[in-house]
Enzyme design. Structure first.
Site, PDB file in Angstrom:
ATOM      1  N   ARG A 121       0.843  -1.186   0.000  1.00  0.00           N
ATOM      2  CA  ARG A 121       0.000   0.000   0.000  1.00  0.00           C
ATOM      3  C   ARG A 121       0.882   1.241   0.000  1.00  0.00           C
ATOM      4  O   ARG A 121       2.072   1.186   0.318  1.00  0.00           O
ATOM      5  CB  ARG A 121      -0.916   0.009   1.223  1.00  0.00           C
ATOM      6  CG  ARG A 121      -1.867  -1.186   1.310  1.00  0.00           C
ATOM      7  CD  ARG A 121      -2.719  -1.079   2.559  1.00  0.00           C
ATOM      8  NE  ARG A 121      -3.685  -2.175   2.675  1.00  0.00           N
ATOM      9  CZ  ARG A 121      -3.453  -3.308   3.321  1.00  0.00           C
ATOM     10  NH1 ARG A 121      -2.286  -3.504   3.902  1.00  0.00           N
ATOM     11  NH2 ARG A 121      -4.393  -4.234   3.388  1.00  0.00           N
ATOM     12  N   LYS A 133      -2.223  -1.826   7.649  1.00  0.00           N
ATOM     13  CA  LYS A 133      -3.612  -1.419   7.842  1.00  0.00           C
ATOM     14  C   LYS A 133      -4.330  -2.317   8.836  1.00  0.00           C
ATOM     15  O   LYS A 133      -5.208  -1.872   9.577  1.00  0.00           O
ATOM     16  CB  LYS A 133      -4.333  -1.441   6.492  1.00  0.00           C
ATOM     17  CG  LYS A 133      -5.731  -0.865   6.531  1.00  0.00           C
ATOM     18  CD  LYS A 133      -6.335  -0.849   5.143  1.00  0.00           C
ATOM     19  CE  LYS A 133      -7.739  -0.279   5.170  1.00  0.00           C
ATOM     20  NZ  LYS A 133      -8.351  -0.269   3.819  1.00  0.00           N
ATOM     21  N   HIS A 176      -2.103   1.836  -5.476  1.00  0.00           N
ATOM     22  CA  HIS A 176      -3.152   0.811  -5.496  1.00  0.00           C
ATOM     23  C   HIS A 176      -3.392   0.278  -6.905  1.00  0.00           C
ATOM     24  O   HIS A 176      -3.882  -0.854  -7.054  1.00  0.00           O
ATOM     25  CB  HIS A 176      -4.451   1.365  -4.910  1.00  0.00           C
ATOM     26  CG  HIS A 176      -4.830   0.710  -3.621  1.00  0.00           C
ATOM     27  ND1 HIS A 176      -4.072   0.810  -2.487  1.00  0.00           N
ATOM     28  CD2 HIS A 176      -5.874  -0.103  -3.297  1.00  0.00           C
ATOM     29  CE1 HIS A 176      -4.641   0.116  -1.512  1.00  0.00           C
ATOM     30  NE2 HIS A 176      -5.732  -0.457  -1.983  1.00  0.00           N
ATOM     31  N   ARG A 179      -1.002  -2.448  -7.146  1.00  0.00           N
ATOM     32  CA  ARG A 179      -1.439  -3.481  -6.210  1.00  0.00           C
ATOM     33  C   ARG A 179      -2.552  -4.330  -6.840  1.00  0.00           C
ATOM     34  O   ARG A 179      -2.536  -5.563  -6.773  1.00  0.00           O
ATOM     35  CB  ARG A 179      -1.916  -2.804  -4.919  1.00  0.00           C
ATOM     36  CG  ARG A 179      -2.436  -3.750  -3.841  1.00  0.00           C
ATOM     37  CD  ARG A 179      -2.822  -2.901  -2.629  1.00  0.00           C
ATOM     38  NE  ARG A 179      -3.561  -3.640  -1.619  1.00  0.00           N
ATOM     39  CZ  ARG A 179      -3.000  -4.325  -0.632  1.00  0.00           C
ATOM     40  NH1 ARG A 179      -1.679  -4.372  -0.543  1.00  0.00           N
ATOM     41  NH2 ARG A 179      -3.743  -4.943   0.259  1.00  0.00           N
ATOM     42  N   HIS A 209      -4.549  -8.929   3.550  1.00  0.00           N
ATOM     43  CA  HIS A 209      -5.984  -8.894   3.800  1.00  0.00           C
ATOM     44  C   HIS A 209      -6.330  -9.785   4.981  1.00  0.00           C
ATOM     45  O   HIS A 209      -5.872 -10.933   5.064  1.00  0.00           O
ATOM     46  CB  HIS A 209      -6.758  -9.373   2.566  1.00  0.00           C
ATOM     47  CG  HIS A 209      -6.712  -8.411   1.430  1.00  0.00           C
ATOM     48  ND1 HIS A 209      -7.014  -8.759   0.129  1.00  0.00           N
ATOM     49  CD2 HIS A 209      -6.393  -7.088   1.389  1.00  0.00           C
ATOM     50  CE1 HIS A 209      -6.888  -7.706  -0.653  1.00  0.00           C
ATOM     51  NE2 HIS A 209      -6.510  -6.674   0.086  1.00  0.00           N
ATOM     52  N   TYR A 220     -10.906 -10.012  -6.912  1.00  0.00           N
ATOM     53  CA  TYR A 220      -9.994 -10.271  -8.018  1.00  0.00           C
ATOM     54  C   TYR A 220     -10.318 -11.565  -8.750  1.00  0.00           C
ATOM     55  O   TYR A 220      -9.819 -11.791  -9.855  1.00  0.00           O
ATOM     56  CB  TYR A 220      -8.551 -10.326  -7.496  1.00  0.00           C
ATOM     57  CG  TYR A 220      -8.124  -9.061  -6.810  1.00  0.00           C
ATOM     58  CD1 TYR A 220      -7.889  -7.897  -7.540  1.00  0.00           C
ATOM     59  CD2 TYR A 220      -7.963  -9.005  -5.430  1.00  0.00           C
ATOM     60  CE1 TYR A 220      -7.499  -6.722  -6.911  1.00  0.00           C
ATOM     61  CE2 TYR A 220      -7.577  -7.840  -4.800  1.00  0.00           C
ATOM     62  CZ  TYR A 220      -7.348  -6.705  -5.543  1.00  0.00           C
ATOM     63  OH  TYR A 220      -6.974  -5.547  -4.914  1.00  0.00           O
TER      64      TYR A 220
END
Length: 412
Positions: free
Chosen positions: A261, A286, A357, A360, A383, A392
Site C-alpha cells: 500500500r 492497515k 493501489h 497493487r 488482507h 480479483y
C-alpha cells in the site's frame, strides 16, 4: 556559511547588518544541509534580505521580536501570489532557525462547536482506538454535520436534534455525494457521530437507528488494473541515468512485485529490508500487524542500486526520499501517486486514479490469473478476510468458464 552563496564583501556585510544578521549564517547553513540547490537558496535568501529590511524599518531590533502581525504585514506587500508563497516559505525557514517554530498562514476550517469536536476526537482515539487517518476523515465529516446543523437550526443545542432532523441531514448528505460508495460512507460517518452523541450524553436516545442503510455493492465492479505487459513496459521505460530515475524504478518494481500500500511503501525503512533472506518487513500495516513479503531478485537489484548509487546521503531512515530539495521522506500519498502517474503518462497510459493501489490491483489480478491460491494472494496483500481478495477472482474469466454449469436445454 553565507560565503557558500555570495562572494562580495559588501553583500555579505549588508546581509549580516540587519535584525536577522546574527542568524543569517545559520539560515544559509540550513539551506545547505537540507539539500537546496544554490540558485534556490539564493532566491530565498533574497526574500529574507527584503524581510530583514522591512523589520529594520518597522523598528524591530532582533529576530526574537518577530510576530505574526509583522509577518502578515510584510506578506501583504507582495505583488502577486507567487511572490507571497515564496516569501512565506523563506520566512518559515527563518522562524524555524530562530526558535524552532513557524507561523503558518492559512484559513482554519470553521469550528461551530470546538468543545464537541475535541471530545469527539478523544472519543475516536481513546475509546474506539482508531488510527489517525481514520479519525481525520470522521472529524471532517463531523465538521460538515455541525455546519449544516448550525445553518439550519442556528442557536439550538445538539440535544434538540430529533429523528426528523436526522432524516433531513441524511437527505443533505446523500445529495452531496456522487457515488454509491461515497453515499454509504457519508451515512456511516453520520451514524458514528450520532452514537458519540448518545455516549457523551448529548442526546437522550440513540439517533443512529434512524439513519437508513445505503447499499454499497463492493463486488459489483472490477478493480482498475494494468496488464502485466503494461507493467513491464512501464518499468522498462524508466531510465537509470539519474538518482530520481533509480528511485522510481526501484519504487515501481517494489510496488508491482509485493503489492504494498502507499502508506506501507512510504513508511518502509532501511532496517526493514532483509537482504540475506530476500524479504521485506511491513510493520504495523492497515490490519495493525506486521507481515513479511518476498523480495524478488529484480526488485532487490533495483533497490540495492538505488540505495548505493542514487539515494541521497541523509539521516532519514525511510528508503524512498524526495530528491527535490529539501531532501526528505515521501510523506504524502499524493507525492507517490504523482510519481506513478508520471511514469504511466510517459508510456501513454492514462487512469483517473493512478497510484500505488493501481499496481497493487495489477499484481493481485496477475496472481489470480496464474491460478495462485486465493489464501496466498490474501496473505501477500495483507488482507484479513479472503472476502476482500475475492473481488480479483472476477477477472479470471478463463478459469470461471471451466466451472460454469451448462445452460439448461443445451446439448452439453
Amino acid at each position: 556559511m553565507l560565503e557558500l552563496y555570495y562572494q562580495y564583501p559588501r553583500v555579505l556585510n549588508r546581509l549580516r547588518a540587519g535584525a536577522l544578521g546574527p542568524e543569517m549564517d545559520r539560515i544559509a547553513a540550513r539551506f545547505y544541509e537540507t539539500g537546496y540547490k544554490p540558485a534556490s537558496a539564493k532566491v530565498y535568501l533574497a526574500h529574507i534580505a527584503q524581510f530583514d529590511r522591512f523589520l529594520s524599518l518597522a523598528g524591530c531590533k532582533d529576530s526574537h521580536s518577530i510576530n505574526s502581525d509583522l509577518v502578515e504585514c510584510f506578506l501583504d506587500r507582495c505583488i502577486n501570489q507567487r511572490q507571497r508563497l515564496s516569501s512565506q516559505t523563506a520566512i518559515r525557514h527563518v522562524l524555524q532557525v530562530v526558535n524552532g517554530s513557524s507561523i503558518r498562514h492559512h484559513v482554519e476550517p470553521p469550528c461551530f462547536d470546538s468543545e464537541v469536536l475535541r471530545e469527539y476526537g478523544r472519543y475516536l482515539q481513546d475509546v474506539r482506538g482508531l488510527r489517525t487517518k481514520t479519525c481525520e476523515g470522521l472529524m471532517l465529516a463531523a465538521r460538515r454535520i455541525l455546519k449544516w446543523y448550525d445553518d439550519q437550526y442556528a442557536g439550538e443545542p445538539l440535544s434538540a436534534m430529533t429523528a426528523e432532523t436526522v432524516i433531513s441531514l441524511v437527505g443533505y448528505l446523500l445529495s452531496a455525494s456522487g457515488s454509491y460508495c461515497s453515499r454509504s460512507g457519508s451515512v456511516s460517518d453520520l451514524r458514528s457521530f450520532l452514537r458519540f452523541m448518545k455516549w457523551q450524553g448529548l442526546a437522550s436516545e440513540d439517533l443512529s437507528r434512524f439513519v437508513p442503510r445505503v447499499p454499497c455493492w463492493r463486488m459489483a465492479h472490477l478493480p482498475p488494473r494494468l496488464s502485466w505487459d503494461d507493467v513491464n513496459r512501464i518499468v522498462d521505460g524508466v531510465g537509470i541515468n539519474d538518482p530520481a530515475a533509480l528511485r522510481d524504478r526501484a519504487l515501481l518494481l517494489l510496488l508491482a512485485t509485493t503489492g504494498l500500500r502507499s502508506r506501507e511503501l512510504r513508511a518502509l525503512e532501511l532496517r526493514d529490508i532483509r537482504w540475506r533472506t530476500g524479504e521485506v518487513v511491513i510493520r504495523s500495516n492497515k490490519g495493525r500487524r506486521d507481515r513479511l513479503v518476498p523480495l524478488s531478485s529484480a526488485a532487490g537489484d533495483a533497490l540495492a542500486t538505488y540505495i548505493l548509487s542514487g539515494r541521497p546521503s541523509t539521516h532519514f531512515k525511510q528508503v524512498f526520499l524526495c530528491h527535490y530539495p529539501p531532501v526528505r521522506p515521501i510523506t504524502h500519498s499524493s507525492t507517490l501517486a504523482a510519481i506513478v502517474r508520471r511514469r504511466l503518462e510517459r508510456c501513454d497510459l492514462h487512469f483517473p486514479k493512478a497510484g500505488a493501489h493501481l499496481l497493487r490491483h495489477s499484481l493481485a489480478t496477475q496472481l489470480v490469473k496464474q491460478r495462485r491460491p486465493i489464501k496466498e494472494v490474501a496473505d501477500l496483500l495483507g488482507h484479513r478476510s479472503i472476502d476482500t481478495t475475492a473481488i480479483y477472482v472476477k477477472v479470471a474469466l478463463p478459469q470461471l468458464a471451466t466451472v460454469a454449469l451448462p445452460f439448461p436445454g443445451s446439448e452439453s
